[in-house]
Design an enzyme around this catalytic site. Structure first.
Site, PDB file in Angstrom:
ATOM      1  N   GLU A  42      40.588  10.204 -41.801  1.00 33.63           N
ATOM      2  CA  GLU A  42      41.924   9.808 -42.265  1.00 33.63           C
ATOM      3  C   GLU A  42      42.874  11.005 -42.306  1.00 33.63           C
ATOM      4  OE1 GLU A  42      39.155   8.748 -43.727  1.00 33.63           O
ATOM      5  OE2 GLU A  42      39.255   6.536 -43.785  1.00 33.63           O
ATOM      6  N   PHE A 104      34.529  -1.817 -56.441  1.00 32.62           N
ATOM      7  CA  PHE A 104      34.038  -1.024 -55.322  1.00 32.62           C
ATOM      8  C   PHE A 104      35.206  -0.519 -54.474  1.00 32.62           C
ATOM      9  CE2 PHE A 104      32.439  -0.833 -50.867  1.00 32.62           C
ATOM     10  CZ  PHE A 104      31.669   0.317 -51.038  1.00 32.62           C
ATOM     11  N   GLN A 105      35.235   0.758 -54.233  1.00 36.57           N
ATOM     12  CA  GLN A 105      36.283   1.423 -53.443  1.00 36.57           C
ATOM     13  C   GLN A 105      37.682   1.220 -54.004  1.00 36.57           C
ATOM     14  OE1 GLN A 105      35.581   0.513 -49.225  1.00 36.57           O
ATOM     15  NE2 GLN A 105      34.281   2.337 -49.164  1.00 36.57           N
ATOM     16  N   LYS A 154      44.113  -6.558 -50.918  1.00 37.50           N
ATOM     17  CA  LYS A 154      43.556  -7.358 -49.836  1.00 37.50           C
ATOM     18  C   LYS A 154      44.034  -8.809 -49.870  1.00 37.50           C
ATOM     19  CE  LYS A 154      39.334  -8.233 -47.392  1.00 37.50           C
ATOM     20  NZ  LYS A 154      37.943  -7.888 -47.150  1.00 37.50           N
ATOM     21  N   MET A 463      43.879  35.751 -42.789  1.00 37.31           N
ATOM     22  CA  MET A 463      44.929  35.991 -43.767  1.00 37.31           C
ATOM     23  C   MET A 463      44.336  36.347 -45.127  1.00 37.31           C
ATOM     24  SD  MET A 463      48.059  36.415 -44.051  1.00 37.31           S
ATOM     25  CE  MET A 463      49.289  35.575 -43.065  1.00 37.31           C
TER      26      MET A 463
END
Ligand SMILES: Cc1ncc(C[n+]2csc(CCOP(=O)(O)OP(=O)(O)O)c2C)c(N)n1
Lengths: 553, 164
Positions: A42, A104-105, A154, A463
C-alpha cells in the site's frame, strides 16, 4: 457509484491494493474503464499516486482495504500532506454495525489521519456519499492542495444508490482566497521599485500554481536574482543567468549570501522551513519581506512579514508582472555574480576506480540536458541531485521535501512515468532508501513501466553517517552496511534489467544503455562511501555560516 | 492574558476532536472549551478560552479557520460581552459550619444543591473573578471536589457573538 464519480472528476487511473473491506469497490473495478494499478505494498500505491499527482497536476487516487491496508498508507498520506499534494484516498472499513467493536481488521483511520489530511470523512450514510465524493475532490485540488481521505464501510459500498452526483458545491467553512489584496499588491510594487538588493525566493507553490512564466517575467524584467527551495526546483530554469541555486542547509554560497544581504525578499509559495532559514533570528536581517502564499497560515508562522499577500500565486504574480516597474539592481547583480552559484564538482575522477556520487548525477544531467523527470529518495543522493542536476522544467523534480520519506522515490517515479509516458523518468535512489520499497520492482516489470533507477550505492545510510562524522565524533552507530545486496541480480530476478558499475569510465555508457532499454532498468553505481554533502550549514546556524568541507567543524 | 474565541462549527462527527487535536498538536494552550447548539440547526458554537498572546493567537485563529468544519471565528475578548461559567463545589461542612457557608453562598448568589452529613454541594455562576473569590473563601472549610463547565460568552447589544 464511486467509479462514476471518478469518471466525472476525470480520474483515469487509481493506485491500490485490495482486501476484504473494499471488495465491493474492487468488484466494480473489475470491468470498469478506469485503470487500476496494483502495487506490491500500500505504501507503494500511495507514493505512486503522489508522484502521479506531482507531475500531472491532477489528483492522485488511492484505494486500500481497512485495518492494515489503511495503516500502511499512513506514511504516504503524511508525505503528501507535508508537500501539499492533491490526493483522494478511499479506504474500506468494517460494516457500520461493527464499527467501534474492535472487529477484524478495524482501525480508526479517520482518527489516525486527522492531523495528516486536509480533511477526512467517515461515510456512514450512502445518501451522503455523492456529496462527500464531490467535496473530497474539491478540497484536495483547490486552495493549498492536500490529501483527503474517505473511509467507506463495507455495507455502505454495497448499497447501490441512485446515482446523483452534485454539480454545485457549497462548503460553509471552505472558501479559499484566490485574488491577492490589491492594496498589498500595490505596496509590493512600490517595494520592488525601491529595492536595491532584491531576491526572489520561490518554492513548491510556484510549481503547483503554474505561475512559473509570470515568475520568469518578473525576474528577467526586474533583473532580480532567483533562488529556489528544494520544492521549487524546476520552477525557474537553472540555466538562467539570474538563478542562484538552492538556499539553506545545503544551499549555494550565492543563494545564502544573497538572502542574508538582501534588502527585499520576495517569497513566493515558500514556508520558511528551518532547513531553509537556519537560525531564525539571524535570517535575512536587513530584508523587508513580501510573502505571497495561498495559505494564510504560512504567513507570519515562522517569520515576521512586511507585506503579506494571500492568494493564488499565478494570479498574484500576473497582477504584479503586469504593473511593476523594475528598480536599479545592476550594482547588486555585480555583487551577487561574484558568489558561487553552483556547487563545486570535479567532473572527472582522479582514480577511475573511485566513482564520486556527484559525478554520476552530473552525467545523468549532461545526457538528459536537464530535461528528464527525476524522482529521488531521501538522503545525500537527494541533496546531490538538487545541487547538480540542472532542472529546466517545472514538475520535473519529484522528491519528498517536508516529511523526508525514504522509499518514496521509486514508487513515485512509477507514478510519474504513468502520468507522463513520453518523458524520460529517472529515479535517483540511495541504497538504503531503495530497499524500503524494493518490492515495487514487481509492479514496474508487470506493467512494463520503463523507469531508470540509478542507485547511488555508498554502502551506508550516507546522510546519517555524515551527521555522525561531523557532529558525533565519527561514531558510526548503525549507519553502515557491512553487507549489501547485489541490486543488479535482484533486478534480474524480478525480470528487470540490472547493471552494476564500479569504474568511472562505465558510467556514461551505462546511463545511455539504460535509456535505450524498453523496460525498467536498475543501475547499481558503487560510489565512494566517504563523500559528504557540502556546502553545509550546521543546524541552527546563520545560513551564511557555510562549511565547505568537514575541516571547520 | 486570556482571550475568548467564539467559533461557529458544523455539527459533524469528530469536529470536537479536530479542534482539540489542533490545539495539542500545535502546542497552543487551551484554557477551557464549551460546546452547545445554536439557533441554526446543524451549527454548533464553541466558546474557547486560550492563554496566548498575539502572534500565537493569530496562528490559532488561522489554523482553526483552516479546519473545513469551522465556519467562523470571532475574537470577542475586546468586545463588550457577558461571560459566564458554572461551577459546582463540594465543600467539607460539619453541621456547625453550615450556617456560615450558607451565608457565603448567598452573598455570591449561589445555591446549595445537596447536603450530606459532612459536606455540601454548592452551585455558583459568574465570571472568573467571582468564581475565584468564592473558591478562596470556601477553601477555609476544605474543598473536596470542583467541577467547572468552561466559559461561555455573548456579545452585548445587537451585534451577534459570531460576528454578524
Ligand atoms: C523512513 C525513514 N527512515 C529514516 C530516515 C532518516 N534518514 C534520513 S537520510 C537517511 C539515510 C538514507 O540512506 P540512503 O537511502 O542510502 O541515502 P544516502 O544518504 O546514502 O544517499 C536516513 C536513515 C528517513 N528520512 N526516512
Amino acid at each position: 457509484m464511486i467509479l462514476k464519480a471518478f469518471q466525472e472528476e476525470g480520474v483515469t487511473r487509481v493506485f491500490g491494493y485490495p482486501g476484504g473491506a473494499i471488495l465491493n469497490l474492487y468488484d466494480s473495478l473489475y470491468d470498469s474503464s478506469i485503470c487500476h494499478v496494483l502495487t506490491r505494498h500500500e505504501q507503494g500505491a500511495v507514493h505512486a499516486a503522489d508522484g502521479y499527482a506531482r507531475v500531472s497536476g491532477k489528483p492522485g487516487v488511492v484505494t486500500a482495504t481497512s485495518g492494515p491496508g489503511a495503516t500502511n498508507l499512513v506514511t504516504g498520506i503524511a508525505n503528501a500532506y507535508m508537500d501539499s499534494v492533491p490526493m483522494v484516498v478511499i479506504t474500506g472499513q468494517v460494516p457500520t454495525f461493527l464499527i467501534g467493536t474492535d472487529a477484524f481488521q478495524e482501525a480508526d483511520i479517520t482518527g489516525i489521519t486527522l492531523p495528516i489530511t486536509k480533511h477526512n470523512y467517515l461515510a456512514k450514510d450512502v445518501e451522503e456519499l455523492p456529496r462527500i465524493l464531490k467535496e473530497a475532490f474539491h478540497i484536495a485540488t483547490t486552495g493549498r492542495c492536500g490529501p483527503v481521505l474517505i473511509d467507506l464501510p463495507k455495507d455502505v459500498q454495497a448499497l447501490e444508490e441512485k446515482y446523483n452526483y452534485p454539480q454545485e458545491i457549497d462548503i460553509a467553512g471552505y472558501k479559499p482566497n484566490v485574488e491577492g489584496h490589491p492594496g498589498q499588491v500595490n505596496r509590493a510594487i512600490k517595494a520592488i521599485k525601491n529595492a536595491k538588493k532584491p531576491v526572489i525566493m520561490a518554492g513548491g507553490g510556484v510549481v503547483r500554481s503554474g505561475g512559473y512564466h509570470e515568475l520568469q517575467e518578473i525576474a528577467t524584467r526586474g533583473n532580480i536574482p532567483v533562488t529556489l527551495t528544494l520544492m521549487g526546483l524546476g520552477g525557474f530554469p537553472a540555466s538562467n543567468h539570474l538563478y542562484l541555486g538552492m538556499p539553506g542547509m545545503h544551499g549555494t554560497r550565492a543563494a545564502n549570501y544573497a538572502l542574508m544581504e538582501a534588502d527585499l525578499i520576495i517569497a513566493v509559495g515558500v514556508r520558511f522551513d528551518d532547513r531553509v532559514t537556519g537560525k531564525l533570528d539571524a535570517f535575512a536581517p536587513r530584508a523587508k519581506i513580501i510573502h505571497i502564499d495561498i495559505d494564510p497560515v504560512e504567513i507570519g508562522k515562522n517569520i515576521a512579514v512586511d507585506i503579506p499577500i494571500v492568494g493564488d500565486l499565478k494570479r498574484v504574480l500576473q497582477a504584479l508582472s503586469r504593473r511593476f516597474q523594475p528598480g536599479d539592481t545592476a550594482e547588486w547583480l555585480d555583487k551577487v555574480n561574484q558568489w558561487d552559484k553552483k556547487v563545486d564538482l570535479n567532473p572527472e575522477p582522479v582514480d577511475n576506480k573511485v566513482i564520486k556520487p556527484q559525478q554520476v548525477i552530473n552525467k545523468i544531467n549532461e545526457i538528459t540536458g536537464g530535461e528528464a523527470i527525476i524522482a529521488t529518495d531521501v538522503g545525500q543522493h537527494q541533496m546531490w541531485t538538487a545541487q547538480h542536476y540542472r532542472f529546466e522544467k517545472p514538475r520535473s523534480f519529484v522528491s519528498s521535501g517536508g516529511l523526508g520519506t525514504m522509499g518514496f522515490g521509486f514508487p513515485a517515479a512509477l507514478g510519474a512515468k504513468l502520468a507522463r509516458p513520453e518523458e524520460t523518468v529517472f529515479c535517483i535512489a540511495g541504497d538504503g532508501s531503495f530497499q524500503m520499497n524494493i518490492q515495487e520492482l514487481s509492479t514496474a516489470v508487470y506493467y512494463g513501466i520503463p523507469v531508470k533507477v540509478a542507485i547511488i550505492n555508498n554502502s551506508c545510510l550516507g546522510m546519517v553517517r555524515q551527521w555522525q562524522e561531523l557532529f558525533y565524533n565519527r561514531r558510526y552507530s548503525y549507519s553502515t552496511f557491512e553487507y549489501g545486496p547485489d541490486f543488479a541480480r535482484i533486478a534480474e530476478a524480478f525480470g528487470a534489467k540490472g547493471m552494476k558499475v564500479d569504474q568511472f569510465d562505465q558510467v556514461e555508457e551505462t546511463i545511455k544503455t539504460a535509456m535505450q532499454e524498453e523496460g525498467p532498468v536498475i543501475m547499481d553505481f558503487r560510489v565512494d562511501s566517504t563523500e559528504n554533502v557540502f556546502p553545509m550549514v550546521a543546524p541552527n546556524q546563520p545560513i551564511n555560516n557555510l562549511m565547505m568541507d568537514g575541516s571547520d567543524v | 492574558m486570556k482571550k475568548i474565541l467564539a467559533v461557529l462549527v458544523e455539527d459533524k462527527p469528530g469536529v470536537l476532536s479536530r479542534v482539540a487535536g489542533l490545539f495539542s498538536r500545535r502546542g497552543f494552550n487551551i484554557d477551557s472549551i464549551a460546546v452547545g447548539e445554536t439557533t441554526e440547526p446543524g451549527i454548533s458554537r464553541m466558546t474557547i478560552t486560550v492563554e496566548e498572546d498575539s502572534p500565537t493567537l493569530e496562528q490559532v485563529v488561522k489554523q482553526l479557520n483552516k479546519l473545513i468544519n469551522v465556519i467562523k471565528i470571532s475574537n470577542i475578548t475586546e468586545d463588550p460581552a457577558v461571560s459566564r461559567e458554572l461551577m459546582l463545589i463540594k465543600v467539607q461542612a460539619e453541621p456547625q459550619n453550615r450556617g456560615e457557608i450558607q451565608q457565603i453562598v448567598e452573598t455570591f448568589r449561589g445555591k446549595t444543591v445537596d447536603v450530606s452529613p459532612d459536606s455540601m454541594v454548592i452551585e455558583v455562576t459568574g465570571d472568573d473573578e467571582k468564581l475565584e473569590a468564592i473558591k478562596l473563601l470556601l477553601q477555609y472549610y476544605g474543598i473536596k471536589e470542583i467541577v467547572r463547565t468552561g466559559k461561555i460568552a455573548m456579545v452585548r447589544g445587537s451585534k451577534n457573538s459570531a460576528g454578524n
